[in-house]
Write a protein that holds these residues in place. Structure first.
Motif, PDB file in Angstrom:
ATOM      1  N   UNK A   1       8.226  -7.976  -4.608  1.00 56.30           N
ATOM      2  CA  UNK A   1       8.195  -6.671  -4.098  1.00 56.30           C
ATOM      3  C   UNK A   1       7.774  -6.984  -2.345  1.00 56.30           C
ATOM      4  N   UNK A   2       6.998  -7.919  -2.595  1.00 57.06           N
ATOM      5  CA  UNK A   2       6.524  -8.339  -1.222  1.00 57.06           C
ATOM      6  C   UNK A   2       6.599  -9.640  -0.239  1.00 57.06           C
ATOM      7  N   UNK A   3       6.730 -10.417  -0.906  1.00 57.30           N
ATOM      8  CA  UNK A   3       7.717 -11.434  -0.137  1.00 57.30           C
ATOM      9  C   UNK A   3       9.504 -11.782  -0.791  1.00 57.30           C
TER      10      UNK A   3
ATOM     11  N   UNK B   1      -6.964 -10.407 -13.503  1.00 56.66           N
ATOM     12  CA  UNK B   1      -4.681  -9.838 -13.840  1.00 56.66           C
ATOM     13  C   UNK B   1      -5.246  -9.165 -12.029  1.00 56.66           C
ATOM     14  N   UNK B   2      -4.316  -8.509 -12.004  1.00 53.49           N
ATOM     15  CA  UNK B   2      -4.067  -8.339 -10.413  1.00 53.49           C
ATOM     16  C   UNK B   2      -4.863  -6.602 -10.471  1.00 53.49           C
ATOM     17  N   UNK B   3      -4.937  -6.046 -11.151  1.00 57.44           N
ATOM     18  CA  UNK B   3      -4.868  -4.627 -11.539  1.00 57.44           C
ATOM     19  C   UNK B   3      -6.307  -4.386 -11.874  1.00 57.44           C
TER      20      UNK B   3
ATOM     21  N   UNK C   1       3.306  -4.786  -3.157  1.00 52.54           N
ATOM     22  CA  UNK C   1       3.949  -3.239  -3.397  1.00 52.54           C
ATOM     23  C   UNK C   1       3.282  -2.012  -4.508  1.00 52.54           C
ATOM     24  N   UNK C   2       2.133  -3.213  -5.182  1.00 50.04           N
ATOM     25  CA  UNK C   2       2.049  -1.941  -6.069  1.00 50.04           C
ATOM     26  C   UNK C   2       0.771  -1.324  -5.888  1.00 50.04           C
TER      27      UNK C   2
ATOM     28  N   UNK D   1       3.240  -2.750   0.439  1.00 49.61           N
ATOM     29  CA  UNK D   1       4.572  -3.213   1.243  1.00 49.61           C
ATOM     30  C   UNK D   1       5.255  -2.444   1.058  1.00 49.61           C
ATOM     31  N   UNK D   2       6.647  -1.470   1.798  1.00 52.04           N
ATOM     32  CA  UNK D   2       7.458  -0.941   1.030  1.00 52.04           C
ATOM     33  C   UNK D   2       8.646  -1.855   1.593  1.00 52.04           C
TER      34      UNK D   2
END
Ligand SMILES: CSCCC(=O)C(=O)COP(=O)(O)O
Ligand SMILES: [Mg+2]
Length: 237
Positions: free
Chosen positions: A19-21, A186-188, A212-213, A230-231
């Motif tokens: 969702x980003x690269x 974790x990413x969150x 993107x999150x 990122x959208x």
């Protein structure tokens, strides 16, 4: 086209992948179906190998931690209750992988097995990773400006290297200074970003994280990291 302004104190760009690269569609329509379609055959072929047994041990440990969750699929211990029959065990692992993937879980255990499965497909040239067309030019510009570029994805480091090493843009692995996955956290979770900063040897406010999150962006921001959400166009998902 959006111009991203990078704060002066930023010396490190940290990139999410899906969702980003890379289009979400590449992950959801190519990478994940490959695992679902091939996991049983992969286990049948590689079952006796140490790497495969390590993957199974990690999945079993994760299954134990998940046992309180609704619909969780157990992986029996390697003795007793007929579990010594490889076919019975393989079916349990397949069912567990399907269950985890139905929830798009980002466990280290699932990601490790997926990475090992993708390796053969990438190396044989059956798959090439897709990158948005602005990624390589942006990364080159950041590097020319003296910044370091790192990747932080839930996908295993091994899988990340496969994507960057076998992409529609060629082998772009040399554009990346380093990789992080869920082994660092974790990413969150905001501590993950503190650990990344200390592993790189910078402060969290020297990092700009692109994702993107929004939950990942919030966790990074909590740690003092600069973030850009990122959208991407919905069609490229
Ligand atoms: C090497 S990335 C493969 C995609 C994947 O498995 C994944 O979970 C993507 O997660 P991300 O943190 O990049 O959104
Ligand atoms: Mg993402």
């Amino acid at each position: 086209m959006v111009v991203l302004s990078v704060p002066a104190e930023v010396t490190v760009i940290l990139l999410d992948i899906e969702g980003t690269t890379t289009p979400i569609a590449f992950v959801k329509d190519i990478l994940f179906p490959y695992v679902k379609e091939n996991v049983e055959e992969y286990l049948q072929t590689h079952w006796e190998e140490e790497e495969c047994q390590q993957d199974v041990r990690l999945l079993r440990k994760q299954a134990e931690e998940d046992s309180h969750l609704d619909g969780a699929v157990p992986i029996p211990a390697a003795s007793g209750n007929g579990a010594d029959d490889p076919q019975w065990m393989i079916q349990a692992v397949v069912d567990n992988v399907y269950w985890q993937m139905s929830l798009d879980r980002k466990t280290t255990a699932l990601k490790q097995l997926q990475g090992h499965m993708w390796r053969a497909a990438f190396k044989a040239g059956h798959m090439k990773a897709e990158f948005f067309e602005d990624v390589v030019p942006a990364v080159r510009k950041w590097r020319e400006a003296g910044m370091k570029v790192y990747v932080y994805s839930s996908g295993s480091v091994e899988a990340q290297k496969l994507l960057f090493g076998h992409s529609t843009e060629g082998d772009i692995l040399e554009l990346v200074d380093g990789h992080f996955d869920t082994k660092i956290g974790h990413k969150v979770e905001s501590e993950s970003y503190q650990k990344i900063a200390s592993s790189i040897g910078c402060s969290t406010n020297n990092i700009l994280f692109l994702t993107d999150v929004s939950r990942e962006a919030s966790a990074a921001e909590e740690a003092g990291v600069h973030v850009a959400v990122v959208v991407r166009p919905a069609t490229q998902g």
